[in-house]
Design an enzyme around this catalytic site. Structure first.
Site, PDB file in Angstrom:
ATOM      1  N   THR A   1     -63.210   1.889  63.385  1.00  0.00           N
ATOM      2  CA  THR A   1     -62.874   0.701  64.162  1.00  0.00           C
ATOM      3  C   THR A   1     -63.755  -0.477  63.772  1.00  0.00           C
ATOM      4  OG1 THR A   1     -62.090   1.984  66.055  1.00  0.00           O
ATOM      5  CG2 THR A   1     -62.850  -0.267  66.504  1.00  0.00           C
TER       6      THR A   1
ATOM      7  N   GLY B   1     -61.196   6.358  64.903  1.00  0.00           N
ATOM      8  CA  GLY B   1     -62.586   6.775  65.021  1.00  0.00           C
ATOM      9  C   GLY B   1     -63.465   5.569  65.269  1.00  0.00           C
ATOM     10  N   CYS B   2     -64.670   5.817  65.777  1.00  0.00           N
ATOM     11  CA  CYS B   2     -65.551   4.700  66.165  1.00  0.00           C
ATOM     12  C   CYS B   2     -66.036   3.933  64.932  1.00  0.00           C
ATOM     13  CB  CYS B   2     -66.721   5.208  66.989  1.00  0.00           C
ATOM     14  SG  CYS B   2     -67.612   6.606  66.286  1.00  0.00           S
ATOM     15  N   TYR B   3     -66.490   4.666  63.902  1.00  0.00           N
ATOM     16  CA  TYR B   3     -66.935   3.972  62.684  1.00  0.00           C
ATOM     17  C   TYR B   3     -65.784   3.222  62.018  1.00  0.00           C
ATOM     18  CZ  TYR B   3     -71.400   6.625  62.740  1.00  0.00           C
ATOM     19  OH  TYR B   3     -72.633   7.161  63.056  1.00  0.00           O
TER      20      TYR B   3
END
EC number: 1.2.1.38
Lengths: 372, 372, 372, 372
Positions: B182, B178-180
């Site tokens: 990462t 997920g972006c967060y």
């Protein structure tokens, strides 16, 4: 002597009119109204502009001298095109002479300029300083964070703090809080006052750009700001850290350690603060916050499940709060939204003036935001 | 004398070429190059669009089937007008049949749809899942945060984690982080791995809106987003919390507690994460971070005094980091910036593909952002 | 019978207080104040929200029924978090029964819904329609641009048009102009009325997104809107074209051809219209515009050299204008800024109500914008 | 079997490779490739930064001297944090000595500085001037719009103009067009060349803020720009007016009158131009535009019904166009979108360099935008 009914003239009170209409009308026929003459130093800046926007809507105020530094001699309309009724006013040089002879003088000046001006004004004049000069109580803090000699401490214009209103009621000098300290303090004060959390708090506050003023710095250019996020003053390096620490420590009655990180986001106005701390016990924070702010006209704890947004307080003097508990970690998390120019600066200045002059505290102030 | 094949392979890697030019040029002369056929499921969404933007610049890739759900049958140009070379491609229905027969299949689907599709694809096909289905290792976590039966865990596409590259090298299935998670994991991994901080971390991550995808929700309308800031999923309620916790706990070798708060800000792309934790000792965090990321092509610790901005990584696969110590509190503060659609999603997917296929890890990826 | 002094209670009048204070005070002691009960249909939308924001600041109004379509049954605070004083109001279903029994009913409904509702309301009720149903005079125009049967034409709520106030003064039905027609008509009316320009005008109007309402369309998502500009309804395809044509033709006394192109820009509120036409002679347009708007409280011709910005009129009912001549081409160019939700919709509705009820025209309305 | 050198040369040109692969691959096998050494003067500004972003992705270029004015002596990373591979480059003073000895010198300097520098560079050096100094052919125009002595006219870097490529092919000096003239000229050239419209055109172009450069002016501050729209240079007062007039007049073979109004909008990059003129006859403009741009790699006429957006060309060298006819008025309306920093400045500079050096015109340039 001031006219209560006039408070009814303020937009914010629209909602409270019904019940008081008759008594109000009756009283109106027997009182004499006197207007307060105000002056604004730094009228071409963002804080000055917001002061004038609010004061134009204040029922008891007459706008007198408007002064500036480099912009002296120019029309206000060149710098504040949104203040149409004052567009043709010409800005005077910021001097004590220009500001003298008013009931209230608002100072929206760069740090370090307030004390000298205030010293030259008549003692009876109410001086409301939107700058940082008179916020900190400890000269050592001033020297570390701002440098140089401390101008001294003035009554602090955050009426929602315990005991603050009593001090403001008799004040002729008021230090308006910084924007980050306002939202951070209101978000955490009930928790630290009632010992709900350990005395170490973490605040990450995302802010619009107007808090930086009209200073011509590359990183404040629209091309740099739009589409970008940047942290600054990280690791306790921001000057508002000692002010938040001072406020929460006073409320807690003991030293509260504050980890504060401001983040610049692409919007002109608004601060959203996320504030956390480890819970000490199992008390229900919500009920504590409900009690703490039940009678506050400008601090609103939202219904459960609704989270604050800065758009909802744009141009308003309201603070919107939500509290929750992270059960896995045993941490309290409070999110608060404020308009940095209104409740964060100019609104607090007007609210403090109202208290100091015995006016209704909400006169000229609104809890209605401009959205979308 | 100069090696065409090489400099031409990955313009973006210009910065890393010098040392490898000769050896690579030599190898160029003896290898036969095969083009990799890829398919993208969910090509009309934001993750799918970013995958295609990157793959169009990848030297070794040929773009095959593009599929969609509700948008099947329409031209890609209607949904992704920025992908001109593919504008006239017609979207097929997302089925295993449409996706089969490619070397690599990228899945950019709503949660819960990946496992079924993947099961129908040839075992040798490299399947890269940009969704959440195969990120969490603990079925209980999946059930609590997403609900229903766990699809199982795939090799995790964050190559910068210790040991991750070895696992990815032989992988035919990859779960893109997920972006967060990462940005949060990369910001804190060195600190928790080396025991610099206590195992309780606080992350407040401000994000652009594209992370929410193209879902038609009122709070995602431009009129609601612009000029506003809103927190959501507060108090550990966001689904990325268990993923961050999982990552940091693996790296630390013990449970790390994560207080995570996401904030939505008015920009399309970018996440700026502010991450803090109490220091355990007096080691110098900077040197630890310098060593940790010295050889990483995409993770950049900025020079002291320079702070990350999301604009600087827009459209790039780079992560920009800065670390500092709040001496008054004895806390570490790390700020990290990433593009949620690139390194936060599609870039990590391409980077993982490169490793799994034995291509240069930086092929088709850039450390150059689009600014201002 | 209404109380003029109460108009003095409105924020906007702060600037006009000084000279009128005594007479006002005197008059206050002899009048009886009666409150106007209003209802808003479509209270959860953007136009409805702006109506309520303005009416909360109106001295003579009491807010009655609030109705909605799909949002009926929910708290207003869920949809309009900025209207704190009304947050706990529950939205009723939009029916004539719910709206009946009020002095004024504001309709902020989708096109085509106003006539049926209005027909069921008591004849004496003032009905102010913010929709398009009753703006066009020619049924053929209605059929071409909106389709179906024409609901008929109501008095047009643009008081600045010649003769408009006389019609509005006795009106019980008002059609509020569209946002683009408001700014375009005010920008060009003096020129076409006095024959300064040929009867073919070109208008390119850049608008914020709130004009499109809360409709859930992909191109209105924040991720799509921010950082982008898009034209739409090009080539005379926008429904506001016939309304602008109608207005200017009436003012000119002959057919005026209008080339109109709207452009969507990344801001929530505001329209900036650039309007041009070929000059017929050498008259000085500036003096014509000065005369035309000298007595208008809400239309402001800026000093020479100062150009309008939408930020300066945000949340205000003011229109800011500038006129110039392109000497090389012999063309007049007028630039006008307006807030599409205030003077462009809800402000015009309140202004029209004030006239229809014999209240001071500026009651509850401001010429002060919220900036920056 | 596949051609490494080729597909690797310009990933971005993937769309155009197919037909040319074999012949180019053949040529690859017999030529020795030399790398082109380039220098950029004004590397710390927006145009300089965009030049470097593109040149980092150019397969045939090696980046040499980077110079600046006030920023000389500092790291490029301080000013262009998005250009990671060049972050540690130190900026030299902008002098002929620093720029000499390169194959190509790009000048991104304030107006009036190019001629002196260029005169000192070796005659064989290709000098590409992104400033205005050498765009206008008529010294009287220069004197009226910029003032002072005219530096003379250089080959004009808009290859899509009739005959332009022939001139550029042998050029050692190139004047890069202004951003507004680029989009306006490409939008109207086919219409005026083929006499579709009368020789009087109206252009309203909405632009992001980066076109104004990094100049520290109050109206360019983020707080002023966000949430606002402002017109400037109205009435033919903008310096790009004579350049648009010059271009269209050359193409038309007669004087074309241009009414040009630029509008500043809250986004960093992108221009959307709305261009109109009265049709002379009943020819179908669409077919004329299709023919005009059928073979142009960077100018794309969109399918009917699809309108250009600036987001779709962000960071790309593409121009997106749509044409329509306003039948009621008999007017042609063309809407065009461009990235002012890419095709509007740096992309045109690189495209012109490619032509002048006999490289593939698309080398290092992309038609893929970064969206959302």
């Amino acid at each position: 002597m001031w006219a209560p009914p006039l408070e009814r003239r303020t937009p914010v009170s629209g909602a409270f009119l019904a019940d008081t209409r008759l008594s109000e009308f009756a009283s109106q026929c027997i009182i004499i109204h006197m207007t307060i003459r105000i002056a604004v130093a730094g009228a071409s800046g963002y804080a000055g502009g917001e002061l004038l926007r609010l004061l134009l809507a204040h029922p008891d105020v007459e706008i007198g001298a408007l002064t500036a530094g480099g912009n002296a001699g120019s029309r206000l309309g060149e710098h504040q095109p949104h203040l149409l009724p004052l567009a043709d006013r010409v800005l005077a040089e910021t001097t004590a002479a220009a500001l003298d002879g008013h009931d209230v003088v608002f100072l929206a000046l760069p740090h370090g300029h307030s004390a000298a001006i205030a010293a030259e004004l008549a003692p009876g004049t109410l001086v409301v300083d939107c700058g940082a000069d008179h916020r900190l109580t400890d000269p050592a803090d001033w020297d570390r964070w701002y440098g140089g000699e401390h101008a001294g401490h003035w009554p602090y214009g955050l009426p929602e703090l315990p005991g603050a209103r009593d001090i403001l009621r008799s004040a002729t000098r008021v230090a308006v809080p910084g924007c980050y300290p306002t939202v951070s303090t209101l978000a955490l004060a009930p928790a630290v006052q009632h010992g709900l959390v350990e005395p170490e708090v973490v605040v990450v506050a995302v802010s619009g750009t107007s808090g930086a003023g009209k200073s011509l710095k590359p990183h404040l250019l629209g091309s740099e700001v739009m589409g970008s996020l940047r942290a600054y003053g990280v690791g306790g390096a921001h000057r508002h850290t000692p002010e938040i620490t001072q406020n929460l420590s006073v409320v807690a009655g003991k030293r509260v350690a504050v980890s504060f990180t401001p983040v610049l986001a692409p919007l002109p106005r608004g601060i959203l603060a996320t504030c956390g701390a480890r819970l000490t016990g199992s008390d229900d924070p919500r009920s504590v916050y409900e009690k703490a702010y039940a009678d506050e006209p400008f601090v609103h704890l939202l219904p459960e499940g609704q989270w604050p947004t800065t758009a909802a307080v744009l141009g308003s003097n309201a603070v919107q709060l939500q509290v929750t508990v992270d059960a896995d970690l045993g941490r309290l998390v409070v999110v608060a939204a404020v308009d940095n120019l209104t409740k964060g600066t100019a609104g607090a200045a007007v609210q403090s003036m109202n208290i100091a002059l015995g006016l209704p505290e909400t006169a000229g102030l609104s809890t209605v935001g401009v959205a979308p």
